[in-house]
Design an enzyme around this catalytic site. Structure first.
Site, PDB file in Angstrom:
ATOM      1  N   GLY A  19       0.809  -1.227   0.000  1.00 24.55           N
ATOM      2  CA  GLY A  19       0.000   0.000   0.000  1.00 24.55           C
ATOM      3  C   GLY A  19       0.840   1.272   0.000  1.00 24.55           C
ATOM      4  N   HIS A 229      -1.685  16.581  14.541  1.00 21.09           N
ATOM      5  CA  HIS A 229      -0.389  17.256  14.486  1.00 21.09           C
ATOM      6  C   HIS A 229      -0.387  18.651  15.128  1.00 21.09           C
ATOM      7  CE1 HIS A 229       0.128  13.943  11.879  1.00 21.09           C
ATOM      8  NE2 HIS A 229      -0.168  14.520  10.736  1.00 21.09           N
ATOM      9  N   LYS A 324       5.414  24.653   1.362  1.00 21.69           N
ATOM     10  CA  LYS A 324       5.382  23.729   2.492  1.00 21.69           C
ATOM     11  C   LYS A 324       6.131  24.396   3.634  1.00 21.69           C
ATOM     12  CE  LYS A 324       5.591  19.482   4.465  1.00 21.69           C
ATOM     13  NZ  LYS A 324       4.397  18.744   4.823  1.00 21.69           N
TER      14      LYS A 324
HETATM   15  C1  BG6 Z   1      -0.625  13.366   7.366  1.00 22.77           C
HETATM   16  C2  BG6 Z   1      -1.883  13.862   6.703  1.00 22.77           C
HETATM   17  O1  BG6 Z   1      -0.891  12.953   8.671  1.00 22.77           O
HETATM   18  O2  BG6 Z   1       0.346  14.409   7.393  1.00 22.77           O
HETATM   19  C3  BG6 Z   1      -1.587  14.372   5.309  1.00 22.77           C
HETATM   20  O3  BG6 Z   1      -2.836  12.821   6.624  1.00 22.77           O
HETATM   21  C4  BG6 Z   1      -0.465  15.402   5.355  1.00 22.77           C
HETATM   22  O4  BG6 Z   1      -2.749  14.940   4.726  1.00 22.77           O
HETATM   23  C5  BG6 Z   1       0.726  14.855   6.113  1.00 22.77           C
HETATM   24  O5  BG6 Z   1      -0.110  15.709   4.017  1.00 22.77           O
HETATM   25  C6  BG6 Z   1       1.781  15.933   6.304  1.00 22.77           C
HETATM   26  O6  BG6 Z   1       2.953  15.346   6.841  1.00 22.77           O
HETATM   27  P1  BG6 Z   1       4.358  15.997   6.598  1.00 22.77           P
HETATM   28  O7  BG6 Z   1       5.293  15.214   7.430  1.00 22.77           O
HETATM   29  O8  BG6 Z   1       4.628  15.918   5.116  1.00 22.77           O
HETATM   30  O9  BG6 Z   1       4.246  17.435   7.020  1.00 22.77           O
END
Ligand code: BG6
Length: 451
Positions: A19, A229, A324
């Site tokens: 997956g 988060h 980001k």
């Molecule tokens: C995940 C979410 O928990 O965290 C995603 O389900 C998100 O939607 C991701 O893109 C972001 O993680 P990182 O580590 O790339 O900031």
């Protein structure tokens, strides 16, 4: 990553090894831990799959070193007999190892498949004290469903055997928050409402929903990122910093206390302090015209902790933005009309800490100027371990500190429950252009209200 203390013998069972989750996060992290010789001396991977899979084809080039540990077990996840066969296979593998191993079950399967697998494992007796569950979010859909999920899971596996991943907790800079605050007296003593004006935590993403239409339609940004988060980053920021800086075992208790004190705004203030929006084109992408699912959220929470009385806590996340960026910005109270200090803890990318300081600009005009005092982690430490590497190592070494406990999961849902209820009854969704900056999305509200 530095050499860790030797990890116990382990069999890692990966449900859904073919997956997306397993390919994006688990296998690369496992390969990295392997490349730094931090895997247990006795280690095996059993990848569970519905179809027959060739390990060589499954692993990408840099994951090839995993080949020697990895075997595939083909089974139907709904068939109780197949769990008996799985048990027999695990017994066989155990007998081949010199030391009796722990067995970690990792779930790279859709959320709806998790509980049925847990039930089958329990009913097949695969829940002995040597087993652990390594679970991915979502942990429920709201407070009620989270309670139910936890109750059902703990019917078969006690809490000590459950490791709930919130990979943000395992990010290097997130781990650093309490260490940084607890070990630098200059911050420890001003970390309260007497000196702090506001706290802003942002997790902006450039990516959209990446084809996960069904998942996202039943989730949205609040459930996907804020409930886990962002609330955990808020808890790490608000909790009492540990005085023994590496007393990580103490952290979950303090995070939980901070989470329990987080409060949503009063319902009559939702218009001002709760904002949701969706990027243009989202409803076509998911094939649901009129979808009310938010891809951007901004909330202003508060804390009942006396230490944080009156300090607004802004949480913002969104997809399809200009960049980001995950960071925590703490604004200190002004000392004069123009001088407020900011502390910026950049979680990712380019992990760094920056403190804005005011200085006298040279010259005759008596002007103040802001200058940054900053450092980037990578310049000093080189490559930082990825959160999933930490997660794997910690689960293998039975270190719960960087995982979310069931109480933390429930406390997070409780804080958001009034907002979810409100959204269920109101249509107050705004729209933004893909690629917008966070501030541009936030200004959409006033712009659209003025139309
Ligand atoms: C995940 C979410 O928990 O965290 C995603 O389900 C998100 O939607 C991701 O893109 C972001 O993680 P990182 O580590 O790339 O900031």
């Amino acid at each position: 990553m530095e050499e860790t203390a030797k990890l116990p013998a382990t069999i890692l069972v990966i449900f859904g090894i073919t997956g997306d989750l397993s390919h994006r996060f688990l296998l690369p992290a496992l390969a990295q831990v392997c490349s730094t010789s931090n895997l247990p001396k006795d280690f095996k991977v059993l990848g569970v799959s519905r179809r027959d899979v060739n390990v060589d084809e499954l692993l990408r080039d840099n994951e090839k070193p995993l080949q020697k540990f990895t075997k595939i077990f083909q089974m139907n996840l709904n068939d109780p007999q197949d769990y008996k066969d799985l048990e027999a296979r695990l017994t066989e593998m155990t007998q081949e190892m010199t030391i009796s191993p722990q067995i970690i079950f990792y779930f790279a399967v859709p959320p709806a498949a998790v509980l049925p697998i847990i039930r089958h494992l329990g009913q097949a007796g695969l829940n002995g004290p040597e087993t652990k569950l390594l679970l991915e979010k979502p942990f429920g859909f709201d407070l009620e469903s989270a309670r139910e999920l936890i109750a059902q899971t703990t019917q078969y596996f006690p809490e000590e055997q459950i490791y709930r991943i919130d990979h943000y907790l395992a990010k290097e800079m997130a781990q650093n928050i309490t260490v940084f605050l607890g070990s630098n007296a200059i911050f420890r003593d001003v970390w309260n409402s007497q000196f702090v004006e506001k706290i802003e935590i942002v997790a902006a993403e450039k990516i959209g929903i990446e084809g996960r239409a069904a998942f996202y339609e039943s989730t949205g940004a609040l459930r996907d990122v804020v409930q886990s988060h962002l609330l955990q980053l808020a808890a790490l920021t608000l909790m009492e910093p540990c005085s023994e800086i590496f007393d990580f075992e103490e952290i979950p208790r303090r995070r939980l206390a901070a989470l329990r004190q987080l409060q949503p705004p009063p319902p009559d203030k939702f218009d001002d302090f709760v904002f949701r929006a969706q990027y243009e084109g989202y409803s076509d992408e998911v094939g649901n015209p009129g979808s009310q699912v938010e891809t951007f959220v901004n909330l202003v929470l508060s804390s009942t902790d006396a230490r944080w009385q009156g300090v607004p806590i802004h949480l913002t996340t969104g997809k399809n933005l200009d960049q980001k960026l995950t960071e925590i910005k703490v604004t200190f109270k002004k000392t004069s009309a123009s001088a407020a200090n900011h502390l910026l803890i950049r979680i990712q990318p380019e992990e760094s800490i920056e403190l804005d300081l005011w200085v006298k600009a040279p010259g005759y005009d008596r002007k103040l100027q802001k200058l940054p005092l900053s450092f980037e982690y990578q310049q000093h430490f080189g490559r930082l371990p990825d959160a999933y590497e930490q997660v794997l190592v910690d689960a293998m070494s039975s270190n719960h500190a960087l995982f979310a406990s069931s109480d933390e999961v429930l406390a997070s849902w409780s804080a958001l429950e009034p907002i979810l209820k409100h959204w269920g009854m109101h249509e107050d969704l705004y729209f933004y252009k893909p690629g917008s900056m966070v501030d541009e999305v936030l200004s959409v509200k006033s712009d659209q209200n003025q139309l």
